[in-house]
Scaffold this motif. Sequence first.
Motif, mmCIF file in Angstrom:
data_model
loop_
_atom_site.group_PDB
_atom_site.id
_atom_site.type_symbol
_atom_site.label_atom_id
_atom_site.label_comp_id
_atom_site.label_asym_id
_atom_site.label_seq_id
_atom_site.Cartn_x
_atom_site.Cartn_y
_atom_site.Cartn_z
ATOM 1 N N ASP A 75 -15.485 78.919 -5.816
ATOM 2 C CA ASP A 75 -16.578 78.126 -6.377
ATOM 3 C C ASP A 75 -17.859 78.337 -5.595
ATOM 4 O O ASP A 75 -18.949 78.323 -6.160
ATOM 5 C CB ASP A 75 -16.215 76.633 -6.355
ATOM 6 C CG ASP A 75 -15.121 76.313 -7.358
ATOM 7 O OD1 ASP A 75 -14.960 77.131 -8.305
ATOM 8 O OD2 ASP A 75 -14.473 75.273 -7.233
ATOM 9 N N LYS A 76 -17.696 78.546 -4.307
ATOM 10 C CA LYS A 76 -18.872 78.738 -3.460
ATOM 11 C C LYS A 76 -19.606 80.005 -3.866
ATOM 12 O O LYS A 76 -20.836 80.036 -3.929
ATOM 13 C CB LYS A 76 -18.447 78.800 -1.994
ATOM 14 C CG LYS A 76 -19.596 78.704 -1.037
ATOM 15 C CD LYS A 76 -19.080 78.574 0.381
ATOM 16 C CE LYS A 76 -20.246 78.378 1.319
ATOM 17 N NZ LYS A 76 -19.859 78.336 2.696
ATOM 18 N N GLU A 132 -21.456 79.327 -7.043
ATOM 19 C CA GLU A 132 -22.620 78.504 -6.742
ATOM 20 C C GLU A 132 -23.735 79.334 -6.156
ATOM 21 O O GLU A 132 -24.900 79.220 -6.539
ATOM 22 C CB GLU A 132 -22.218 77.396 -5.750
ATOM 23 C CG GLU A 132 -22.441 76.024 -6.295
ATOM 24 C CD GLU A 132 -21.989 74.979 -5.291
ATOM 25 O OE1 GLU A 132 -22.759 74.694 -4.362
ATOM 26 O OE2 GLU A 132 -20.869 74.490 -5.475
ATOM 27 N N GLN A 133 -23.366 80.220 -5.218
ATOM 28 C CA GLN A 133 -24.387 81.052 -4.583
ATOM 29 C C GLN A 133 -24.985 82.038 -5.583
ATOM 30 O O GLN A 133 -26.195 82.278 -5.580
ATOM 31 C CB GLN A 133 -23.779 81.805 -3.397
ATOM 32 C CG GLN A 133 -23.530 80.925 -2.201
ATOM 33 C CD GLN A 133 -22.877 81.701 -1.049
ATOM 34 O OE1 GLN A 133 -22.441 82.837 -1.230
ATOM 35 N NE2 GLN A 133 -22.839 81.060 0.113
ATOM 36 N N ALA A 173 -25.212 81.538 -8.810
ATOM 37 C CA ALA A 173 -26.049 80.734 -9.710
ATOM 38 C C ALA A 173 -27.364 80.386 -9.040
ATOM 39 O O ALA A 173 -28.434 80.475 -9.646
ATOM 40 C CB ALA A 173 -25.304 79.479 -10.136
ATOM 41 N N GLU A 174 -27.270 79.995 -7.734
ATOM 42 C CA GLU A 174 -28.500 79.665 -7.006
ATOM 43 C C GLU A 174 -29.393 80.882 -6.869
ATOM 44 O O GLU A 174 -30.612 80.803 -6.996
ATOM 45 C CB GLU A 174 -28.157 79.089 -5.632
ATOM 46 C CG GLU A 174 -27.633 77.682 -5.664
ATOM 47 C CD GLU A 174 -27.218 77.181 -4.274
ATOM 48 O OE1 GLU A 174 -27.557 77.833 -3.259
ATOM 49 O OE2 GLU A 174 -26.555 76.143 -4.231
#
Length: 174
Positions: free
Chosen positions: A46-47, A50-51, A53-54
């Motif tokens: 997930d990290k 997230e990264q 996506a960011e």
Amino acid sequence: MSVPEPPLSDGALTGPPAGLGAGERTPGLSDTSPDEGLIEDLTVEDKAVEQLAEGLLSHYLPDLQRSKQALQELTQNQVVLLDTLEQEISKFKECHSMLDINALVKFTEAKHYHAKLVNIRKEMLMLHEKTSKLKKRALKLQQKRQKEELEREQQREKEFEREKQLTAKPAKRT
């Protein structure tokens, strides 16, 4: 497992994914079927998602926000222009209606003055006829007076001659 780096600014891949050398196989993929092992590769941390996506957001968000702001400004300007255009159209319609009203007023005035002119012309013709009749009558009266005066003068002369003839004349002695 290592965290993948965000893609380059133009979005094109320039080489194999990080951690793989040239000619190495991608772990989890087999030569038998392209779909085998796909489910296993989809379970990414997930990290990392997230990264990614960011990174994607940090890359495109400022441009999107600027575009959004520019669109809002354009929309505002468009609304202002539409309002101004509506005001100008209403002014134009008002001016046009005023011109129509002025034309109608001028037409009405023209009809009024034309009627006055026709009346004046009729009066002038009537006065001309009256003056012509009066001139004829005055001429007849003048001729009648002259005739009467001439007749009186002739009558006086006749009476004077008559009296002259009636007056006793002394006889001439010879």
